[in-house]
Write a protein that holds these residues in place. Structure first.
Motif, mmCIF file in Angstrom:
data_model
loop_
_atom_site.group_PDB
_atom_site.id
_atom_site.type_symbol
_atom_site.label_atom_id
_atom_site.label_comp_id
_atom_site.label_asym_id
_atom_site.label_seq_id
_atom_site.Cartn_x
_atom_site.Cartn_y
_atom_site.Cartn_z
ATOM 1 N N GLU A 10 0.750 -1.316 -0.027
ATOM 2 C CA GLU A 10 0.226 0.198 0.024
ATOM 3 C C GLU A 10 0.872 1.300 -0.127
ATOM 4 N N GLN A 11 1.863 1.166 0.754
ATOM 5 C CA GLN A 11 2.825 2.363 0.886
ATOM 6 C C GLN A 11 4.241 1.894 0.449
ATOM 7 N N PRO A 12 4.462 2.119 -0.999
ATOM 8 C CA PRO A 12 5.802 1.584 -1.280
ATOM 9 C C PRO A 12 7.351 2.412 -0.865
ATOM 10 N N GLY A 13 8.268 1.851 -1.212
ATOM 11 C CA GLY A 13 9.501 2.735 -0.653
ATOM 12 C C GLY A 13 9.674 3.622 -1.760
ATOM 13 N N ALA A 14 10.902 4.662 -1.552
ATOM 14 C CA ALA A 14 11.012 5.322 -2.563
ATOM 15 C C ALA A 14 11.728 4.969 -3.597
ATOM 16 N N GLY A 15 12.531 3.785 -3.505
ATOM 17 C CA GLY A 15 13.197 2.956 -4.617
ATOM 18 C C GLY A 15 14.534 3.678 -4.573
ATOM 19 N N ALA A 16 15.510 3.101 -5.381
ATOM 20 C CA ALA A 16 16.748 3.689 -5.821
ATOM 21 C C ALA A 16 16.650 4.815 -6.822
ATOM 22 N N GLY A 17 16.981 5.641 -6.564
ATOM 23 C CA GLY A 17 16.904 6.963 -7.361
ATOM 24 C C GLY A 17 17.775 8.079 -7.417
ATOM 25 N N LYS A 18 17.611 9.210 -8.299
ATOM 26 C CA LYS A 18 18.117 10.467 -8.357
ATOM 27 C C LYS A 18 17.250 11.416 -8.326
ATOM 28 N N GLN A 19 17.715 12.686 -8.040
ATOM 29 C CA GLN A 19 17.060 13.953 -8.080
ATOM 30 C C GLN A 19 17.107 14.234 -9.842
ATOM 31 N N VAL A 20 15.927 14.526 -10.227
ATOM 32 C CA VAL A 20 15.947 15.088 -11.764
ATOM 33 C C VAL A 20 16.026 16.864 -11.704
ATOM 34 N N GLY A 21 16.979 17.247 -11.548
ATOM 35 C CA GLY A 21 17.221 18.624 -11.517
ATOM 36 C C GLY A 21 17.116 19.169 -13.007
ATOM 37 N N GLY A 22 16.736 20.640 -12.914
ATOM 38 C CA GLY A 22 16.330 21.427 -14.067
ATOM 39 C C GLY A 22 15.157 21.001 -14.849
ATOM 40 N N ALA A 23 14.343 20.060 -14.377
ATOM 41 C CA ALA A 23 13.348 19.342 -15.225
ATOM 42 C C ALA A 23 11.985 20.154 -14.725
ATOM 43 N N ASP A 24 10.942 20.352 -15.561
ATOM 44 C CA ASP A 24 9.771 20.657 -15.078
ATOM 45 C C ASP A 24 9.111 19.357 -14.623
ATOM 46 N N VAL A 25 7.905 19.692 -14.414
ATOM 47 C CA VAL A 25 7.046 18.156 -14.175
ATOM 48 C C VAL A 25 7.107 17.162 -15.367
ATOM 49 N N PRO A 26 7.074 15.974 -15.091
ATOM 50 C CA PRO A 26 7.252 14.983 -16.229
ATOM 51 C C PRO A 26 5.883 14.636 -16.962
ATOM 52 N N ARG A 27 6.306 14.614 -18.180
ATOM 53 C CA ARG A 27 5.108 14.164 -19.230
ATOM 54 C C ARG A 27 5.190 12.605 -19.433
ATOM 55 N N LEU A 28 6.387 12.372 -19.674
ATOM 56 C CA LEU A 28 6.578 10.936 -20.026
ATOM 57 C C LEU A 28 7.986 10.466 -19.422
ATOM 58 N N ILE A 29 7.823 9.207 -19.007
ATOM 59 C CA ILE A 29 8.972 8.281 -18.523
ATOM 60 C C ILE A 29 9.154 7.168 -19.186
ATOM 61 N N TYR A 30 10.348 6.945 -19.903
ATOM 62 C CA TYR A 30 10.708 5.728 -20.492
ATOM 63 C C TYR A 30 11.837 4.960 -19.669
ATOM 64 N N VAL A 31 11.396 3.703 -19.696
ATOM 65 C CA VAL A 31 12.462 2.765 -19.015
ATOM 66 C C VAL A 31 12.661 1.708 -19.689
ATOM 67 N N ARG A 32 13.759 1.200 -19.789
ATOM 68 C CA ARG A 32 14.272 0.028 -20.376
ATOM 69 C C ARG A 32 15.108 -0.949 -19.202
#
Length: 206
Positions: free
Chosen positions: A72-94
């Motif tokens: 119900e409440q997932p963790g934040a995951g392994a990640g990074k800050q996306v600096g300089g970006a506006d709010v996201p429209r699309l995320i592509y993951v491979r």
């Protein structure tokens, strides 16, 4: 990955310096993220905003947890800050699903409701310091599961997660690393291999 789409062009002023993109998996379902690219609402592309090992848990007691379904409440995951970006429209993951093994890709469209939620401050009680603050949902988490499933949540440091999207990815026909590794995926951890041999992969639960 295309970046066209002038109808999406608009400028928002984020109420924070950057937002976070995190990726994780159900327990034992190891993945290797070849790339996670972001396209923001100004049609700017942020390639490899995240890559590498996706966050997962591997309890030594193989019977102590069940990776079926999502928390119900997932963790934040392994990640990074996306600096300089506006709010996201699309995320592509491979990514490489190491328990299968198989390589998948997914295009995740972030709906307008989620983008608006990223800009809205909410009163929240933070247990860490026992204070009420104005918090923002500036953490986007992508859960990656066997079978090519990508599930997305939006959360804040002191705000509960809300569902954003669930996407069925597709198999990358060229295989891992764009076909440059001779079909070889990264190795699966020994403890995850032991779990799979004992319990199998709970396809259809995610």
């Amino acid at each position: 990955m295309g970046t066209s789409g002038g109808c999406y062009l608009r400028i928002t002023e984020l109420p924070y310096d950057s937002w976070r993109l995190g990726l994780g998996t159900p327990n034992y379902m190891d993945v290797w993220i070849e790339t996670a690219d972001v396209v923001d609402v100004r049609a700017r592309v942020f390639r490899r905003a995240m890559s590498g090992i996706g966050s997962t848990q591997r309890p030594k007691n193989l019977d102590s947890t069940n990776p079926r379904g999502w928390p119900e409440q997932p963790g934040a995951g392994a990640g990074k800050q996306v600096g300089g970006a506006d709010v996201p429209r699309l995320i592509y993951v491979r990514w490489q699903s190491l328990v299968e093994p198989q390589t998948y890709e997914a295009y995740i469209v972030i709906p307008e409701t989620a983008r608006q939620a990223m800009l809205k401050g909410e009163k929240a009680f933070c247990k860490a310091d026992a204070k009420w603050i104005t918090d923002y949902r500036n953490m986007l988490t992508v859960g990656l599961a066997p079978g090519g499933i990508a599930k997305v949540w939006l959360m804040g440091a002191c705000l509960p997660a809300i569902d954003v999207a669930r996407v069925q990815g597709s198999v990358v026909k060229l295989g891992p690393y764009g076909g440059t590794s001779g079909g070889k995926h990264r190795p699966l951890s020994a403890i995850s291999q032991a779990y799979i041999e004992k319990h199998g992969i709970p396809y259809g639960s995610w």
